[in-house]
Design a protein around this motif. Structure first.
Motif, PDB file in Angstrom:
ATOM      1  N   GLY A   1      19.985 -16.688   9.955  1.00 53.50           N
ATOM      2  CA  GLY A   1      19.187 -17.010   8.781  1.00 53.50           C
ATOM      3  C   GLY A   1      19.201 -15.903   7.739  1.00 53.50           C
ATOM      4  N   LEU A   2      18.033 -15.573   7.212  1.00 53.77           N
ATOM      5  CA  LEU A   2      17.907 -14.595   6.132  1.00 53.77           C
ATOM      6  C   LEU A   2      17.638 -13.180   6.636  1.00 53.77           C
ATOM      7  CD1 LEU A   2      15.745 -16.681   3.629  1.00 53.77           C
ATOM      8  CD2 LEU A   2      18.227 -16.360   3.606  1.00 53.77           C
ATOM      9  N   ALA A   3      17.903 -12.932   7.903  1.00 52.36           N
ATOM     10  CA  ALA A   3      17.598 -11.621   8.486  1.00 52.36           C
ATOM     11  C   ALA A   3      18.339 -10.496   7.766  1.00 52.36           C
ATOM     12  CB  ALA A   3      17.948 -11.621   9.976  1.00 52.36           C
ATOM     13  N   ASN A   4      19.599 -10.727   7.403  1.00 55.00           N
ATOM     14  CA  ASN A   4      20.351  -9.691   6.685  1.00 55.00           C
ATOM     15  C   ASN A   4      19.716  -9.381   5.335  1.00 55.00           C
ATOM     16  OD1 ASN A   4      22.391  -9.101   8.563  1.00 55.00           O
ATOM     17  ND2 ASN A   4      23.588 -10.891   7.941  1.00 55.00           N
ATOM     18  N   TYR A   5      19.221 -10.404   4.658  1.00 57.64           N
ATOM     19  CA  TYR A   5      18.605 -10.200   3.341  1.00 57.64           C
ATOM     20  C   TYR A   5      17.261  -9.481   3.465  1.00 57.64           C
ATOM     21  CZ  TYR A   5      22.203 -13.293   1.507  1.00 57.64           C
ATOM     22  OH  TYR A   5      23.411 -13.853   1.163  1.00 57.64           O
ATOM     23  N   VAL A   6      16.527  -9.773   4.519  1.00 57.76           N
ATOM     24  CA  VAL A   6      15.268  -9.059   4.757  1.00 57.76           C
ATOM     25  C   VAL A   6      15.540  -7.580   4.999  1.00 57.76           C
ATOM     26  CG1 VAL A   6      13.292  -8.842   6.308  1.00 57.76           C
ATOM     27  CG2 VAL A   6      14.102 -11.114   5.642  1.00 57.76           C
ATOM     28  N   THR A   7      16.562  -7.293   5.807  1.00 57.81           N
ATOM     29  CA  THR A   7      16.948  -5.900   6.059  1.00 57.81           C
ATOM     30  C   THR A   7      17.421  -5.229   4.781  1.00 57.81           C
ATOM     31  OG1 THR A   7      17.605  -6.494   8.313  1.00 57.81           O
ATOM     32  CG2 THR A   7      18.426  -4.412   7.453  1.00 57.81           C
ATOM     33  N   LEU A   8      18.176  -5.972   3.989  1.00 56.63           N
ATOM     34  CA  LEU A   8      18.721  -5.434   2.744  1.00 56.63           C
ATOM     35  C   LEU A   8      17.613  -5.044   1.766  1.00 56.63           C
ATOM     36  CD1 LEU A   8      21.471  -4.966   1.314  1.00 56.63           C
ATOM     37  CD2 LEU A   8      21.185  -7.223   0.278  1.00 56.63           C
ATOM     38  N   ALA A   9      16.591  -5.868   1.680  1.00 56.52           N
ATOM     39  CA  ALA A   9      15.492  -5.578   0.760  1.00 56.52           C
ATOM     40  C   ALA A   9      14.763  -4.288   1.121  1.00 56.52           C
ATOM     41  CB  ALA A   9      14.509  -6.750   0.749  1.00 56.52           C
ATOM     42  N   GLN A  10      14.853  -3.867   2.387  1.00 51.34           N
ATOM     43  CA  GLN A  10      14.169  -2.661   2.853  1.00 51.34           C
ATOM     44  C   GLN A  10      15.143  -1.509   3.106  1.00 51.34           C
ATOM     45  OE1 GLN A  10      12.276  -4.158   6.376  1.00 51.34           O
ATOM     46  NE2 GLN A  10      10.815  -5.441   5.257  1.00 51.34           N
ATOM     47  N   ASP A  11      16.390  -1.660   2.650  1.00 52.68           N
ATOM     48  CA  ASP A  11      17.427  -0.665   2.927  1.00 52.68           C
ATOM     49  C   ASP A  11      17.487   0.365   1.796  1.00 52.68           C
ATOM     50  OD1 ASP A  11      19.645   0.789   3.568  1.00 52.68           O
ATOM     51  OD2 ASP A  11      21.034  -0.899   3.646  1.00 52.68           O
ATOM     52  N   PRO A  12      17.048   1.597   2.015  1.00 50.69           N
ATOM     53  CA  PRO A  12      17.072   2.598   0.941  1.00 50.69           C
ATOM     54  C   PRO A  12      18.492   2.969   0.505  1.00 50.69           C
ATOM     55  CG  PRO A  12      16.449   3.605   3.036  1.00 50.69           C
ATOM     56  CD  PRO A  12      16.458   2.124   3.255  1.00 50.69           C
ATOM     57  N   SER A  13      19.451   2.883   1.417  1.00 51.14           N
ATOM     58  CA  SER A  13      20.830   3.201   1.048  1.00 51.14           C
ATOM     59  C   SER A  13      21.372   2.189   0.042  1.00 51.14           C
ATOM     60  CB  SER A  13      21.720   3.213   2.298  1.00 51.14           C
ATOM     61  OG  SER A  13      21.332   4.240   3.181  1.00 51.14           O
ATOM     62  N   PHE A  14      21.031   0.921   0.220  1.00 50.28           N
ATOM     63  CA  PHE A  14      21.474  -0.109  -0.723  1.00 50.28           C
ATOM     64  C   PHE A  14      20.874   0.128  -2.100  1.00 50.28           C
ATOM     65  CE2 PHE A  14      20.364  -4.197  -2.766  1.00 50.28           C
ATOM     66  CZ  PHE A  14      21.644  -4.626  -3.077  1.00 50.28           C
ATOM     67  N   TRP A  15      19.570   0.373  -2.161  1.00 47.58           N
ATOM     68  CA  TRP A  15      18.925   0.569  -3.462  1.00 47.58           C
ATOM     69  C   TRP A  15      19.368   1.866  -4.119  1.00 47.58           C
ATOM     70  CZ3 TRP A  15      17.406  -3.614  -5.454  1.00 47.58           C
ATOM     71  CH2 TRP A  15      16.872  -4.636  -4.667  1.00 47.58           C
ATOM     72  N   SER A  16      19.697   2.874  -3.319  1.00 44.39           N
ATOM     73  CA  SER A  16      20.251   4.099  -3.883  1.00 44.39           C
ATOM     74  C   SER A  16      21.605   3.835  -4.525  1.00 44.39           C
ATOM     75  CB  SER A  16      20.387   5.163  -2.787  1.00 44.39           C
ATOM     76  OG  SER A  16      21.053   6.307  -3.275  1.00 44.39           O
ATOM     77  N   ALA A  17      22.453   3.047  -3.843  1.00 42.83           N
ATOM     78  CA  ALA A  17      23.760   2.698  -4.389  1.00 42.83           C
ATOM     79  C   ALA A  17      23.610   1.855  -5.650  1.00 42.83           C
ATOM     80  CB  ALA A  17      24.582   1.952  -3.345  1.00 42.83           C
ATOM     81  N   VAL A  18      22.660   0.924  -5.655  1.00 42.09           N
ATOM     82  CA  VAL A  18      22.410   0.110  -6.853  1.00 42.09           C
ATOM     83  C   VAL A  18      21.944   0.999  -8.002  1.00 42.09           C
ATOM     84  CG1 VAL A  18      20.932  -1.693  -7.840  1.00 42.09           C
ATOM     85  CG2 VAL A  18      21.953  -2.018  -5.582  1.00 42.09           C
ATOM     86  N   GLY A  19      21.062   1.968  -7.709  1.00 41.31           N
ATOM     87  CA  GLY A  19      20.604   2.894  -8.738  1.00 41.31           C
ATOM     88  C   GLY A  19      21.748   3.722  -9.308  1.00 41.31           C
ATOM     89  N   ASN A  20      22.654   4.192  -8.440  1.00 46.33           N
ATOM     90  CA  ASN A  20      23.831   4.925  -8.917  1.00 46.33           C
ATOM     91  C   ASN A  20      24.700   4.052  -9.811  1.00 46.33           C
ATOM     92  OD1 ASN A  20      23.067   7.191  -7.454  1.00 46.33           O
ATOM     93  ND2 ASN A  20      24.328   6.658  -5.684  1.00 46.33           N
ATOM     94  N   THR A  21      24.822   2.791  -9.448  1.00 47.09           N
ATOM     95  CA  THR A  21      25.635   1.868 -10.232  1.00 47.09           C
ATOM     96  C   THR A  21      25.018   1.631 -11.605  1.00 47.09           C
ATOM     97  OG1 THR A  21      26.286   0.766  -8.178  1.00 47.09           O
ATOM     98  CG2 THR A  21      26.771  -0.388 -10.229  1.00 47.09           C
ATOM     99  N   PHE A  22      23.696   1.458 -11.653  1.00 42.64           N
ATOM    100  CA  PHE A  22      23.014   1.303 -12.935  1.00 42.64           C
ATOM    101  C   PHE A  22      23.180   2.556 -13.800  1.00 42.64           C
ATOM    102  CE2 PHE A  22      19.790  -1.984 -11.228  1.00 42.64           C
ATOM    103  CZ  PHE A  22      20.642  -3.022 -11.602  1.00 42.64           C
ATOM    104  N   TYR A  23      23.083   3.721 -13.183  1.00 39.99           N
ATOM    105  CA  TYR A  23      23.244   4.973 -13.916  1.00 39.99           C
ATOM    106  C   TYR A  23      24.658   5.077 -14.495  1.00 39.99           C
ATOM    107  CZ  TYR A  23      23.144  10.046 -14.782  1.00 39.99           C
ATOM    108  OH  TYR A  23      23.206  11.289 -15.362  1.00 39.99           O
ATOM    109  N   PHE A  24      25.644   4.698 -13.697  1.00 38.43           N
ATOM    110  CA  PHE A  24      27.022   4.711 -14.194  1.00 38.43           C
ATOM    111  C   PHE A  24      27.179   3.754 -15.371  1.00 38.43           C
ATOM    112  CE2 PHE A  24      31.380   3.140 -14.215  1.00 38.43           C
ATOM    113  CZ  PHE A  24      32.110   4.316 -14.196  1.00 38.43           C
ATOM    114  N   ALA A  25      26.597   2.558 -15.263  1.00 37.49           N
ATOM    115  CA  ALA A  25      26.667   1.591 -16.362  1.00 37.49           C
ATOM    116  C   ALA A  25      25.997   2.147 -17.618  1.00 37.49           C
ATOM    117  CB  ALA A  25      26.021   0.274 -15.939  1.00 37.49           C
ATOM    118  N   LEU A  26      24.865   2.824 -17.436  1.00 34.61           N
ATOM    119  CA  LEU A  26      24.168   3.429 -18.571  1.00 34.61           C
ATOM    120  C   LEU A  26      25.042   4.478 -19.251  1.00 34.61           C
ATOM    121  CD1 LEU A  26      21.414   3.671 -20.101  1.00 34.61           C
ATOM    122  CD2 LEU A  26      20.829   5.492 -18.485  1.00 34.61           C
ATOM    123  N   LEU A  27      25.820   5.213 -18.471  1.00 36.57           N
ATOM    124  CA  LEU A  27      26.669   6.275 -19.012  1.00 36.57           C
ATOM    125  C   LEU A  27      27.941   5.751 -19.674  1.00 36.57           C
ATOM    126  CD1 LEU A  27      26.452   8.848 -16.065  1.00 36.57           C
ATOM    127  CD2 LEU A  27      25.409   9.097 -18.327  1.00 36.57           C
TER     128      LEU A  27
END
Length: 293
Positions: free
Chosen positions: A56-82
């Motif tokens: 089911g949605l277990a992977n998505y639940v884990t993903l929402a609480q994964d700090p490594s994923f959100w850190s990577a997303v933040g880096n990606t947003f920063y790169f886009a901003l630059l």
């Protein structure tokens, strides 16, 4: 008469479907079906070698609480901003220079576009050489020995700078095509009224180029969000994961940790983020066009 019209419409419909069929088949086989397969895999506990049970949605639940994923997303947003705004602005400035200096136009156009044709391996090799701590051109200019690619603060900005140098040529061509579609008689009429310099740009060039600018912003946002090769080759995500992008994290999850189900969830979540941002930016660009009309 009605029978002839109906027959003509059927013929046009058949011709349209015949012309669309090759694209539709390729789109179905190589995009739509893989997306469905990826989504299904994101709902399973699969590895690279086997497909395990439905979770089911277990992977998505884990993903929402994964700090490594959100850190990577933040880096990606920063790169886009630059990169997004500088790539768009520099591309427009370069196109204006090429369009203005007509005699030097082929030389300028070639010089601006040349980096874009380089393979990513060559671009990163050049960037790495220029950023070497002891012998790099950048350190020679600033009279320092900074290890740019190993610096937590500067690693991502210098990769972004290299990306701007590498890809700005595409935007230059896009804007140049838009500039050359502006009727020359508009400038002639404005010149007769005494308009010069920035007034011509503000009243004719910018309003005509606004849709092209909106398109360039959307394309650059999508391209910047999909960044992987530059950071992977130049920094391998370091130092301390400050340049690890979302696609890099997905790659590590799938091919190093062999967790295909979780990597598929990362892919689907990231696609949703990029599509949402792109649609929002496109809507904002259309709103600006209407306000400026």
């Amino acid at each position: 008469m009605a029978s002839k019209q109906a027959k003509s419409m059927r013929g046009e419909t058949l011709s349209a479907f015949t012309l669309l069929a090759p694209f539709a088949i390729v789109f179905l086989l190589f995009f739509f079906l893989p997306v469905l397969q990826t989504f299904y895999m994101s709902l399973t506990d699969s590895s690279l070698t086997r497909t395990n049970g439905f979770i089911g949605l277990a992977n998505y639940v884990t993903l929402a609480q994964d700090p490594s994923f959100w850190s990577a997303v933040g880096n990606t947003f920063y790169f886009a901003l630059l990169t997004v705004v500088p790539l768009t602005a520099l591309g427009l400035v370069m196109a204006l220079l090429v369009d203005h200096f007509t005699r030097a136009s082929p030389l300028l156009q070639g010089a601006f576009f040349l980096p874009y044709v380089l393979p990513i391996s060559v671009m990163t090799l050049i960037a790495d050489w220029m950023l070497q701590p002891s012998s790099g051109v950048i350190n020679h200019i600033f009279d320092t020995q900074r290890a740019w690619l190993a610096d937590v603060t500067w690693a991502l900005p210098v990769v972004a700078f290299a990306t701007v140098w590498w890809t700005v040529g595409f935007n230059m061509l896009l804007f140049l095509a838009g500039l050359r579609n502006i009727p020359a008689d508009l400038y002639e009429a404005a010149a007769l009224d005494g308009a010069r310099g920035f007034t011509l740009f503000r009243t004719i060039t910018w309003p005509a180029m606004r849709p092209v600018v909106g398109l360039a912003l959307v394309l650059q946002l999508i391209a910047s969000m999909k960044v992987f090769g530059q950071t992977y080759i130049l920094t391998v995500g370091g130092p301390f994961n400050t340049t690890r992008m979302t696609l890099h994290y997905m790659y590590e999850t799938a091919f190093i940790q062999s967790d295909a189900g979780y990597a598929a969830a990362i892919a689907m979540a990231f696609v949703a983020i990029v599509v949402t941002l792109s649609l929002g930016q496109a809507a904002f660009s259309r709103w600006l066009s209407r306000e400026g009309a």
